[in-house]
Design a protein around this motif. Structure first.
Motif, mmCIF file in Angstrom:
data_model
loop_
_atom_site.group_PDB
_atom_site.id
_atom_site.type_symbol
_atom_site.label_atom_id
_atom_site.label_comp_id
_atom_site.label_asym_id
_atom_site.label_seq_id
_atom_site.Cartn_x
_atom_site.Cartn_y
_atom_site.Cartn_z
ATOM 1 N N GLY A 91 0.821 -1.212 0.000
ATOM 2 C CA GLY A 91 0.000 0.000 0.000
ATOM 3 C C GLY A 91 0.853 1.259 0.000
ATOM 4 N N PHE A 92 0.187 2.391 0.180
ATOM 5 C CA PHE A 92 0.835 3.708 0.164
ATOM 6 C C PHE A 92 0.885 4.267 1.581
ATOM 7 C CE2 PHE A 92 0.701 8.325 -0.043
ATOM 8 C CZ PHE A 92 1.745 8.589 -0.894
ATOM 9 N N LEU A 113 -2.713 -4.977 -0.553
ATOM 10 C CA LEU A 113 -3.136 -4.220 0.631
ATOM 11 C C LEU A 113 -3.457 -2.786 0.231
ATOM 12 C CD1 LEU A 113 -1.958 -4.425 4.223
ATOM 13 C CD2 LEU A 113 -1.947 -2.162 3.155
ATOM 14 N N SER A 114 -4.662 -2.381 0.514
ATOM 15 C CA SER A 114 -5.132 -1.009 0.270
ATOM 16 C C SER A 114 -4.891 -0.573 -1.169
ATOM 17 C CB SER A 114 -4.506 -0.061 1.285
ATOM 18 O OG SER A 114 -5.272 1.109 1.322
ATOM 19 N N MET A 115 -3.862 0.223 -1.461
ATOM 20 C CA MET A 115 -3.600 0.556 -2.868
ATOM 21 C C MET A 115 -3.383 -0.726 -3.671
ATOM 22 S SD MET A 115 -0.822 3.134 -4.551
ATOM 23 C CE MET A 115 0.633 2.371 -3.889
ATOM 24 N N ARG A 133 -5.426 14.982 -1.705
ATOM 25 C CA ARG A 133 -4.241 14.244 -2.193
ATOM 26 C C ARG A 133 -3.391 15.143 -3.098
ATOM 27 N NH1 ARG A 133 -4.944 8.447 -0.904
ATOM 28 N NH2 ARG A 133 -7.044 7.765 -1.427
ATOM 29 N N MET A 175 4.029 2.968 1.348
ATOM 30 C CA MET A 175 4.964 1.916 1.747
ATOM 31 C C MET A 175 5.714 1.358 0.533
ATOM 32 S SD MET A 175 2.426 0.569 4.708
ATOM 33 C CE MET A 175 0.920 1.015 3.898
ATOM 34 N N HIS A 177 -4.854 -0.555 9.812
ATOM 35 C CA HIS A 177 -4.921 -0.685 8.352
ATOM 36 C C HIS A 177 -3.815 -1.561 7.767
ATOM 37 C CE1 HIS A 177 -6.155 0.949 4.432
ATOM 38 N NE2 HIS A 177 -4.911 1.325 4.165
ATOM 39 N N ILE A 230 -9.233 3.727 7.578
ATOM 40 C CA ILE A 230 -9.289 4.036 6.138
ATOM 41 C C ILE A 230 -10.294 3.138 5.420
ATOM 42 C CG2 ILE A 230 -7.926 4.079 3.989
ATOM 43 C CD1 ILE A 230 -5.494 4.861 5.739
ATOM 44 N N TYR A 276 -6.632 -1.656 -4.792
ATOM 45 C CA TYR A 276 -7.106 -0.821 -5.914
ATOM 46 C C TYR A 276 -6.512 -1.347 -7.234
ATOM 47 C CZ TYR A 276 -7.614 2.607 -2.014
ATOM 48 O OH TYR A 276 -7.889 3.239 -0.833
ATOM 49 N N MET A 316 -0.973 10.702 7.353
ATOM 50 C CA MET A 316 -1.435 9.315 7.185
ATOM 51 C C MET A 316 -1.188 8.396 8.379
ATOM 52 S SD MET A 316 -1.085 8.420 3.199
ATOM 53 C CE MET A 316 -2.139 6.996 3.440
ATOM 54 N N LEU A 326 -3.150 4.962 9.669
ATOM 55 C CA LEU A 326 -2.644 3.677 9.165
ATOM 56 C C LEU A 326 -2.547 2.610 10.260
ATOM 57 C CD1 LEU A 326 0.196 4.864 6.739
ATOM 58 C CD2 LEU A 326 -1.869 3.624 6.089
HETATM 59 C C1 MLT Z 1 -2.853 2.625 1.326
HETATM 60 O O1 MLT Z 1 -2.600 2.050 2.390
HETATM 61 O O2 MLT Z 1 -2.500 2.166 0.232
HETATM 62 C C2 MLT Z 1 -3.578 3.944 1.386
HETATM 63 O O3 MLT Z 1 -4.142 4.095 2.642
HETATM 64 C C3 MLT Z 1 -4.621 4.029 0.331
HETATM 65 C C4 MLT Z 1 -5.411 5.286 0.405
HETATM 66 O O4 MLT Z 1 -4.914 6.297 0.930
HETATM 67 O O5 MLT Z 1 -6.546 5.295 -0.104
#
Ligand code: MLT
Length: 247
Positions: free
Chosen positions: A4-5, A72-74, A111, A7, A220, A194, A77, A131, A135
């Motif tokens: 994720g972000f 994980l998270s991103m 963002r 990271m 998270h 999140i 996505y 963040m 997190l």
């Molecule tokens: C992540 O962990 O990748 C971020 O929390 C994603 C987000 O900010 O939507």
């Protein structure tokens, strides 16, 4: 394993050895983060671009057979883009602490602002301060917080900014959920700010035949915050995810 972000691959540091004993583990740094550098300050790295990169990586590793995609998270996505563009590359899905909806206009604007400040200050500090409280859970070990700070600092401001812009531009993936045909495990954390468990369970349970688990006491980033519980859950579920054991 797709991090994720803000990271990088080290987000999975408690998983490498454990799962390498069970199969091949691939945990890259996504474009723009960790050791995967980009050039230029005004890039936008889309979730689709990340999926294209991952498939290119699999091709370069000569891995034509479908994989268990753990995002994980991103990373989740990006899983939506894998499902949309490369469904045949997927054998199973693990969706950790992630969301299906797009950013609201306010979130997206936040963002872009964060991306601009990161470039102006040439530092990840603003990202960390915005963040980190979201997190990890209140009871997270300080080593977890330091590990996340270190990962954020390992990326260039340009890479962090480009990733933030890509996150802001991502689209809603809800329409993909009923069409998922691979075994899918969704993992949430009791204190995740999140992607809260109630939100995750509402969409995860619309995926045919999926499993949904909430890990107690974590935020998270459960692979870092509760590695033993995360590894045990994934180990138990792996035969089902790889299709070597039926439900
Ligand atoms: C992540 O962990 O990748 C971020 O929390 C994603 C987000 O900010 O939507």
């Amino acid at each position: 394993m797709v991090h994720g972000f803000p990271m990088n691959h080290a987000q999975w540091e408690n998983q490498f050895l454990h799962f390498a004993a069970l199969g091949r583990v691939i945990a890259p740094d996504l474009r723009g983060l960790g050791q995967s550098h980009i050039i230029g300050d005004d890039a936008v790295i889309s979730m689709e671009q990340h999926a294209d990169d991952l498939v290119q990586l699999l091709d370069e590793l000569h891995l034509a057979e479908p994989v268990v995609f753990i995002g994980l998270s991103m990373g989740g996505y990006i899983a939506w883009q894998m499902l949309r563009k490369y469904p045949k590359r997927l054998r199973g899905l693990v969706l950790c602490h992630t969301r299906v909806v797009a950013d609201t206009p306010e979130q997206a604007a936040g963002r872009h602002q964060l991306a601009a400040e990161t470039l102006q200050t040439a530092s990840s500090l603003k990202i960390e301060s915005v963040m980190l409280p979201r997190l990890v859970s209140g009871s997270a070990d300080s080593a977890v917080t330091s590990a996340i700070r270190q990962m954020a600092r390992s990326s260039t401001p340009a890479g962090l900014a480009a990733t933030l812009r890509g996150l802001a531009a991502r689209s809603d993936a809800t329409n993909l959920l009923p069409g998922i045909t691979v075994p899918t495990l969704a993992i949430s954390g009791e204190h995740d700010a999140i992607s809260p468990p109630a939100e995750m369970s509402a969409w995860a349970t619309t995926i045919p035949g999926s499993r949904f688990v909430t890990l107690p006491g974590v935020g998270h980033v459960s692979p870092l915050e509760a590695p033993a519980a995360f590894n045990q859950l994934l180990t138990e579920t792996l035969p089902w995810l790889t299709g070597t054991m039926s439900r």
